[in-house]
Design a protein around this motif. Structure first.
Motif, mmCIF file in Angstrom:
data_model
loop_
_atom_site.group_PDB
_atom_site.id
_atom_site.type_symbol
_atom_site.label_atom_id
_atom_site.label_comp_id
_atom_site.label_asym_id
_atom_site.label_seq_id
_atom_site.Cartn_x
_atom_site.Cartn_y
_atom_site.Cartn_z
ATOM 1 N N SER A 1 0.835 -1.209 0.000
ATOM 2 C CA SER A 1 0.000 0.000 0.000
ATOM 3 C C SER A 1 0.862 1.247 0.000
ATOM 4 O O SER A 1 0.560 2.230 -0.691
ATOM 5 N N ASP B 1 -5.501 -0.801 -4.900
ATOM 6 C CA ASP B 1 -4.922 -1.456 -3.724
ATOM 7 C C ASP B 1 -5.891 -2.535 -3.248
ATOM 8 O O ASP B 1 -6.912 -2.241 -2.644
ATOM 9 N N GLU B 2 -5.565 -3.764 -3.534
ATOM 10 C CA GLU B 2 -6.394 -4.919 -3.183
ATOM 11 C C GLU B 2 -7.860 -4.695 -3.553
ATOM 12 O O GLU B 2 -8.745 -4.734 -2.702
#
Ligand SMILES: Nc1ncnc2c1ncn2[C@@H]1O[C@H](COP(=O)(O)OP(=O)(O)OP(=O)(O)O)[C@@H](O)[C@H]1O
Ligand SMILES: [Mg+2]
Lengths: 244, 409
Positions: free
Chosen positions: A46, A165-166
C-alpha cells in the motif's frame, strides 16, 4: 518510461520504533503494463501504491510519472496531478453515498470543470458494463457493481495509470474474477496501465508483470527476474511475525 | 460545479441530526435577536411617545434666547400674548399641527396650611392639553376645565406628600415677574401621573389665566406643537424655523429630539445592552454550529479523503463544506425570521405585563415590534455566522493528510 521510481524509501514511526515501510525501491513501468504487486501483509504494498499515486510522499528517492517529478509538487499541485494523471480504485469502493452511480463517475471530471462530463461518464459506465444502473445509488448496488462504478470513476479521466490497492479483497471469489477480467479487458483493449496490489494468486496470474515486496524491499520482478535467494529465508519469518 | 451543490444539499439531508442542531442554533439565534431587538424598539417607541404626549410635544417654540438665558431671567424671554395669534397662524400654515398649545412655566410653593412643598407649575390651555398630553393619566378626580378658574391637577407624588383630598383648597405661592410674592387659592380637581416619577413628585397643572394672574403677566413661556406623526418632526421643525426667520418673529424652537435627554440616555444604554447580548448569542450559536459541523465533517473524513484522492484540492474541500453551511445558514435564517416574527406577534398578543422600569410609574404590556431593519440584519448575521463558524471545521478537514483520511473508518 511512463513511471520511474528510483531509490524510494519511506519510514513510519510506530510508538517509539521506526518502521521501514519501503527500503530503496527502484522500478520503472511502461505504458500499457499490468503490474501486480505481491507480498505478505505489512510488506509495503500500500505504501508503494500511495507514493505512486501521489497520495503520499516518500522520505528519499524520486518519483517521475509521465515525466513529472511528483516529489516536487505542493499539496494543491499534487491534487491537480492526481486528477489529471492518476485513477485510484479502493479496496472498499469509496463511492460517495449521496450520488448516483453516474454522478460518482462524473465527479472527478467536474472537479476540474469538464463540461461534457455526463457523456464521458456514461461511456465509462458502458465500458464496465453498468450503464443500466447509471441512476442507482451505491446502496442499491452489489459489491461487485460498486467496484465496477469505482473502476469507471478511475478510468473516466483517461489517466496515465490506474492504481488499485487490493481491489478484490472485499469481494467473493466469483465477483473477484469478474472484476479482474474487466481490468484485464480494459488493459488489453483500451491500453489502460494498471498497478494492482494483491494477496491473490488469481490476480497475479492475469498480470503482465508481477513484483514481490518483502519487508519494504523489492525482492522479485518477473520482468527482470531478480530474486536474490538469500532473502527467501526471511519470507517465513515475516509471515510468522505477522501471524503472531 | 453543479455536483458540488448537489452533494452539499444531499449531505444536509443525509446528516439529519447535525443539520437539525445547526438549524436549531441559527433559528434560536435569529429568534432571540428579533424578539429582543423588537422589544427594545417597542420600549424606545413607548418611552418616546409617552414623553412627547405627556410633556414635550413634538416641537416647542420659545422667544429667541430663552434656552440660553431664560433660566436666569425667565421674565425677559417670554412670548407676549399679543403675538400668539400671529405665531399660531404661521404654525398652522407651515405644519399640519394637531394642536398648538401655550404653556406658562413657573416655580412655586404649594401649602396645605401645615407644610409647603416646592412645585413645578405649568399654566395650560386645558382644552388643548387634553389632546396634547394624552399620555397624562388621571388617577383620581376629573379633567381640568377652563371654567373652573381655581382648579388644579397635582402629580401623584406631590398629592401623596400632602395631607389632602380631591376637592380640597390649597394655597399656591410664587414670585411675580417683577419680584413680588403673590398667592392664589387653588382647588384640587384631580391627581395625575405622567409616567415619570421625578416629574409626578412636583407637577402642578393649573389653567393658564390662573398662572398668569399669579405671575402678574400676560405672556407665555412656550408654545407646544403636536404633530400627527412623530416622523414628521424634522421636516416640520425645518419649515417652521425658516418661516420664523422669514417673518422676523424672533423665536427659537426645539424638537422632542433635542429635549428628550433621558430618552437618549436610555436608548444609548439599551443599544449597548443589545449589542452585548447580540455578541453573546452569536458566540453561543457559533460554538454550537462549529461543534456540530466539526463532528459531521469528521464522520465524513473517509469521503473527504476519497474526494482528495480523485484530485479535489484542499480549497475545493473547504468550498464543499462551506457550501453546506451556506445552505444551512440560509434555511436556518429564513426559519429564524419566521420563528422570530411569530414569537414577536405571539408575545405582543399575549399582553404580558412588563416589570415597571425604574423612574416610571405606569405598567405596560410587553410589546415586541417587527422591525424590517432588524429582520434584515438578523438574516445577514444568521447567514454569516453559520458560514464563519464552519470555516474552522472545513479548513481542519481539508488539512488531514489524504492517506490518513482514507485509512479512517
Ligand atoms: N500511517 C502509518 N503509520 C505507521 N505505520 C504505517 C503507516 N502506514 C503503514 N505503516 C507500516 O508500514 C508497513 C507497510 O505497510 P503497508 O500498509 O504498506 O503494507 P501492505 O503490504 O499494504 O500490507 P497489507 O497487505 O496488510 O495491506 C507496515 O509495517 C505498516 O504497519
Ligand atoms: Mg495494504
Amino acid at each position: 518510461m511512463l513511471v520511474e521510481l528510483s531509490g524510494i524509501s519511506k519510514r513510519y514511526k510506530m510508538g517509539d520504533v521506526w518502521v521501514d515501510a519501503l527500503k530503496d525501491v527502484s522500478l520503472s513501468l511502461a505504458k500499457g503494463e499490468f503490474l501486480a504487486v505481491k507480498g505478505p501483509s505489512g510488506s509495503g504494498k500500500s505504501t508503494l501504491l500511495n507514493i505512486l499515486s501521489a497520495l503520499d510522499q516518500c522520505d528519499s528517492g524520486t518519483v517521475h510519472v509521465g515525466g513529472i517529478n511528483i516529489g516536487r509538487l505542493g499539496e494543491h499541485q499534487r491534487s491537480k496531478f492526481r486528477n489529471r494523471h492518476i485513477g485510484i480504485v479502493f479496496q472498499s469502493f469509496n463511492l460517495i453515498p449521496v450520488l448516483s452511480a453516474l454522478e460518482n463517475v462524473m465527479y472527478p471530471l467536474t472537479l476540474r470543470g469538464v463540461k461534457e462530463a455526463k457523456p464521458r461518464a456514461l461511456q465509462a459506465l458502458r465500458d464496465v458494463g453498468l450503464d443500466q444502473q447509471a441512476n442507482q445509488r451505491p446502496t442499491q448496488l452489489s459489491g461487485g457493481q460498486m467496484q465496477r462504478v469505482a473502476i469507471a470513476r478511475a478510468i473516466v479521466t483517461q489517466p496515465d495509470i490506474v492504481l488499485a490497492d487490493e481491489p478484490t479483497a472485499n469481494l467473493d471469489s466469483k465477483t473477484s474474477e469478474h472484476i479482474m477480467t474487466l481490468i484485464q479487458k480494459l488493459n488489453k483493449e483500451q491500453g489502460v496501465t494498471f498497478v494492482i496490489s494483491t494477496h491473490d494468486d488469481y490476480v497475479t496470474g492475469l498480470a503482465s508483470r508481477v513484483i514481490t515486496i518483502l519487508d519494504g524491499e523489492l525482492v522479485k520482478d518477473s520482468q527482470t527476474n531478480i530474486s536474490p535467494l538469500d532473502r527467501h529465508n526471511r519470507v517465513d519469518i515475516t509471515e510468522l511475525e505477522v501471524k503472531v | 460545479m453543479i455536483l458540488g451543490w448537489k452533494v452539499a444539499l444531499l449531505n444536509i439531508l443525509r446528516n439529519g441530526r447535525r443539520s437539525l442542531i445547526t438549524l436549531a442554533a441559527v433559528v434560536f439565534g435569529c429568534t432571540s435577536l428579533i424578539v429582543f431587538g423588537g422589544f427594545v424598539q417597542s420600549m424606545y417607541d413607548g418611552m418616546r411617545e409617552s414623553m412627547i404626549r405627556s410633556q414635550l410635544g413634538h416641537i416647542q417654540i420659545y422667544a429667541a434666547g430663552y434656552n440660553q438665558y431664560g433660566k436666569a431671567e425667565p421674565e425677559k424671554y417670554q412670548i407676549p400674548s399679543a403675538k400668539l395669534e400671529q405665531i399660531s397662524n404661521v404654525i398652522e400654515k407651515q405644519t399640519q399641527a394637531l394642536v398648538v398649545a401655550p404653556r406658562l412655566n413657573f416655580n412655586g410653593l404649594l401649602s396645605d396650611g401645615k407644610q409647603s412643598i416646592a412645585i413645578m407649575g405649568i399654566g395650560v390651555d386645558a382644552e388643548k392639553e387634553v389632546l396634547l398630553s394624552s399620555a397624562i393619566h388621571i388617577v383620581q378626580g376629573e379633567d381640568l376645565f377652563p371654567e373652573d378658574a381655581a382648579a388644579a391637577h397635582l402629580g401623584e407624588g406631590l398629592f401623596n406628600a400632602l395631607n389632602a383630598e380631591v376637592g380640597d383648597h390649597l394655597t399656591l405661592l410664587a414670585s411675580t415677574q417683577d419680584g413680588a410674592i403673590n398667592a392664589v387659592d387653588i382647588q384640587i380637581a384631580g391627581v395625575v401621573t405622567t409616567g415619570v416619577k421625578a416629574l409626578d413628585d412636583r407637577l402642578l397643572r393649573v389653567n393658564l389665566p390662573l398662572a398668569q394672574e399669579l405671575l402678574y403677566t400676560t405672556d407665555v413661556t412656550r408654545l407646544v406643537v403636536l404633530l400627527e406623526e412623530t416622523e414628521m418632526t424634522d421636516m416640520a421643525a425645518e419649515d417652521l424655523g425658516k418661516a420664523f426667520r422669514d417673518q422676523n418673529l424672533n423665536l427659537e424652537l426645539k424638537s422632542w429630539w433635542d429635549l428628550a435627554g433621558y430618552y437618549h440616555q436610555v436608548v444609548g444604554l439599551f443599544n449597548g445592552v443589545f449589542g452585548f447580548i447580540t455578541v453573546i448569542v452569536l458566540v453561543i450559536v457559533a460554538l454550537s454550529i462549529s461543534n456540530t459541523m466539526l463532528m459531521a465533517v469528521m464522520e465524513r473524513t473517509r469521503e473527504i479523503g476519497t474526494i482528495r484522492a480523485m484530485g479535489g484540492t484542499p480549497t475545493q474541500v473547504v468550498g464543499l463544506i462551506l457550501l453546506e453551511s451556506v445552505f444551512l445558514g440560509i434555511i436556518g435564517s429564513l426559519l429564524g425570521l419566521l420563528a422570530g416574527i411569530l414569537a414577536a406577534k405571539g408575545i405582543t398578543y399575549a399582553e404580558w405585563m412588563m416589570p415597571r422600569p425604574p423612574g416610571s410609574t405606569q405598567d405596560y404590556p410587553i410589546r415586541v415590534f417587527v422591525v424590517s431593519e432588524i429582520l434584515m440584519k438578523t438574516f445577514t448575521l444568521g447567514f454569516l455566522i453559520s458560514l464563519i463558524s464552519s470555516i474552522y471545521p472545513a479548513v481542519k478537514a481539508s488539512r488531514i493528510p489524504v492517506v490518513n483520511a482514507l485509512r479512517f473508518t
